[in-house]
Design a protein around this motif. Structure first.
Motif, short mmCIF file in Angstrom:
data_model
loop_
_atom_site.label_atom_id
_atom_site.label_comp_id
_atom_site.label_asym_id
_atom_site.label_seq_id
_atom_site.Cartn_x
_atom_site.Cartn_y
_atom_site.Cartn_z
N CYS A 270 -29.38 11.17 129.92
CA CYS A 270 -28.91 10.43 128.74
C CYS A 270 -28.68 11.36 127.54
CB CYS A 270 -29.94 9.37 128.35
SG CYS A 270 -30.38 8.26 129.68
N CYS B 150 -32.57 9.37 124.82
CA CYS B 150 -33.35 8.66 125.83
C CYS B 150 -34.73 8.27 125.27
CB CYS B 150 -33.49 9.54 127.08
SG CYS B 150 -33.98 8.61 128.54
N ASP B 151 -35.27 7.20 125.84
CA ASP B 151 -36.36 6.42 125.23
C ASP B 151 -37.42 7.17 124.42
OD1 ASP B 151 -34.99 4.65 126.81
OD2 ASP B 151 -36.78 3.70 127.64
N HIS C 243 -26.90 7.23 126.33
CA HIS C 243 -28.09 6.55 126.84
C HIS C 243 -27.75 5.10 127.22
CE1 HIS C 243 -28.58 4.41 123.03
NE2 HIS C 243 -28.62 5.56 122.37
N CYS C 244 -28.74 4.38 127.71
CA CYS C 244 -28.53 3.00 128.19
C CYS C 244 -27.81 2.17 127.13
CB CYS C 244 -29.86 2.36 128.55
SG CYS C 244 -30.63 3.08 130.00
N ALA D 198 -33.96 3.03 124.01
CA ALA D 198 -33.20 4.10 123.37
C ALA D 198 -32.37 3.55 122.21
CB ALA D 198 -32.30 4.78 124.40
#
Ligand code: FES
Length: 569
Positions: free
Chosen positions: A49, A117-118, A189-190, A196
């Motif tokens: 990501c 990313c997270d 990212h997602c 995120a």
């Protein structure tokens, strides 16, 4: 005298060493007081990501050069949410600690934090808070929307949905695997309002980004433009000596909580914001999330709870358009890294698609936010995301089906003889910070196959674990204290009646008080899967705090500032 000049200024041997090894083509005036600004970069091929952040870093560095600074790229510890086992959360604090130490140890005056990313933005912000050097975040941005058979895919969320459809017999395994190459359409990212996206919004609501940058898709050329502007801003931040402790005040955190509710953000933001506040010494408690967030309307119709995706949010007006709708709930004095208040950027923000960003007069849920529950089963608190829950389960009584570990859950959940029905309450313990260790995202337990086949799509689920920001359901999570730390989840027995009352903010058990008081913990409930004997896991288990205060290590709470008093040679 700038901080970096503490290394570079002078004619002695040590300043010679510091300068000589850094010259390598830098102009001779590079060490005469120009700000040296690190671009702390979480790009990594194993954090897919964030892999495009190398390109973003080039734009940031260009901006720093333009404004007269010296850009220096620093690769920092990066956590790929989908790749690392047993859970990326196990290393959030290690990443934060290592980044903090490298920022302090090096001859720099400020830092641009590149995350996506997270765990990357939380660890960067925790580090920047503890070293308290001028800092600004560039969120890497979400990926574009992929489609499968003409239907948009919510990255993460649709993995859960499709895999449940396979288990329910509604989708073949072949078709499930066919969707795999469509899930990740581009860099970024997602694309749901997962952790995120949530943490990018949190960084902006805290005032730690260029206003308006969060949610800009990773492949959008405007991200590079904003990255370059951020580079210039970083030089100004150093000149103004504006530090994270001046930007992230209690008012900023309350603004972030308002944003969390209005966006329907991830429950993971609760532990991350508490941990960042802990580093800054800001008085923030679990109750602040309920008190400040529960009256805030949910305005953003994004997956996992809603319909649209991050690309739609950006098209519809983005983060500032949403904050514009709730401007009256924001602290007018909370400043951003620019020095101006967050609210001063909201007047011109416009919503272009009211299906994605609802007007204040027609919210998706009038009172959203995170409910903080207390009671017999969670004396120190537990949380539930109202926007992701089924309204008919918010007041519920049901018999507990208890799992002592993820392995126990996987072994028994689809057993045809499992004593479970539509009113049952699934309980998963042994998955908190110490118990797993690392507090994985497993609280959104899969539903028993025999109930899925009957069309059941939600049950009350309770755990001391976290859940993915891309997940949904009536899930009570972050139960504190966890069972492995002596929490009462360890006392629960199969068949006990659990009473959930979200309107009253209670999570209790209907067992006579005397019997409950006399109960001994189940032998399996407090047992760690494999008690760590060395290395980071050992340090983590010995020092990690509970979820209700942010799951930071006890000795990392607070700030050590930016000073290094002793020489290296
Ligand atoms: Fe990286 Fe979702 S896996 S943001």
């Amino acid at each position: 005298m700038t901080r970096s000049q503490e290394w570079y200024a002078g004619t002695d041997r040590n300043s010679y060493i510091h300068r000589a090894w850094m010259r390598r083509g830098l102009p001779s005036d590079a060490f005469d007081g120009r700000p040296h600004i690190v671009v702390a970069n979480t790009a990594s091929d194993l954090t897919p990501c964030n892999s495009h952040l190398t390109e973003v870093a080039q734009s940031v560095k260009q901006g720093i050069w333009e404004a007269g600074g010296i850009p220096l790229e620093l690769p920092v510890m990066s956590l790929g949410e989908t790749q690392v086992k047993p859970t990326a959360m196990l290393w959030r604090n290690l990443a934060a600690m290592s980044i903090e130490e490298m920022l302090r140890a090096n001859p720099i005056d400020g830092v641009v934090l590149l995350g996506g990313c997270d765990k990357t933005i939380p660890s960067l912000l925790m580090a920047a808070s503890s070293v308290d050097l001028p800092a600004v975040v560039v969120p890497g941005g979400p990926m574009l929307t992929g489609t499968f058979r003409g239907v948009a895919l919510g990255c993460g969320t649709d993995v859960w949905r499709l895999s449940e459809e396979v288990r329910a017999g509604e989708l073949s395994e072949e078709d499930f695997l066919r969707s795999e190459s469509s899930m990740i359409r581009s860099k970024g990212h997602c694309n749901t309002m997962g952790t995120a996206s949530t943490m990018a919004v949190m960084a902006e609501a805290l005032g730690m980004t260029l206003p308006g940058i969060a949610g800009t898709p990773a492949p959008d050329s405007r991200l590079l433009e904003q990255a370059q502007t951020t580079g210039r801003l970083a030089v100004q931040l150093v000149a103004d000596d504006r530090r994270p402790s001046q930007v992230m005040t209690r008012g900023s955190f309350l603004n972030a909580i308002v944003a969390l509710a209005a966006f329907g953000g991830s429950t993971n933001a609760v532990v991350h914001l508490l941990a960042i506040a802990g580093r800054l010494g800001v008085d923030l408690t679990l109750e602040d999330f309920d008190r400040t967030g529960s009256g805030v309307p949910l305005l953003v119709d994004l997956q996992p709870a809603g319909e649209f995706l991050m690309e739609d949010l950006h098209r519809a007006g983005g983060v500032l358009a949403v904050l514009h709708q709730v401007a009256d709930l924001l602290d007018p004095d909370a400043i951003t890294v620019t020095g101006s208040p967050l609210v001063s950027y909201l007047d011109d923000a416009h919503t272009w698609d009211q299906a994605v960003i609802r007007p204040r007069t027609a919210p998706i849920i009038a009172d959203a936010g995170i409910a903080v529950l207390r009671g017999d089963l969670a004396p120190d608190g537990a949380v539930l995301k109202i926007a992701a829950a089924s309204p008919h389960l918010l007041k519920h009584r049901g018999r507990a089906v208890v799992f002592d570990s993820v392995e126990d859950l996987r072994a028994r959940i689809d057993d045809p003889d499992l004593d479970v029905d539509v009113d049952s309450v699934l309980v998963l313990r042994g998955c908190g910070p110490k118990g797993y260790p690392g507090m994985p995202e497993v609280a959104n337990m899969p539903l028993p196959k025999k109930l899925l086949e009957r069309g059941v799509r939600d049950l009350v689920r309770i755990s001391d674990a976290r859940m993915s920001g891309t997940a949904y359901g009536t899930v009570v999570l972050h139960v504190a204290p966890e069972s492995a730390a002596g929490g009462p989840l360890a006392l629960l027995r199969e068949g006990d009646v659990v009473v959930l009352d979200v309107p009253a903010r209670r999570l209790d058990v209907d067992v006579p008080a005397a019997e409950w008081a006399a109960r001994q913990p189940s032998e399996q409930a407090g047992a760690r899967y494999a008690a760590p004997t060395r290395g980071w896991e050992r340090l983590y288990v010995d020092h990690v705090q509970q979820a209700d205060t942010g799951a930071d290590l006890d000795f990392l709470v607070g700030s050590s500032g930016d000073q290094v008093t002793r020489e290296s040679h």
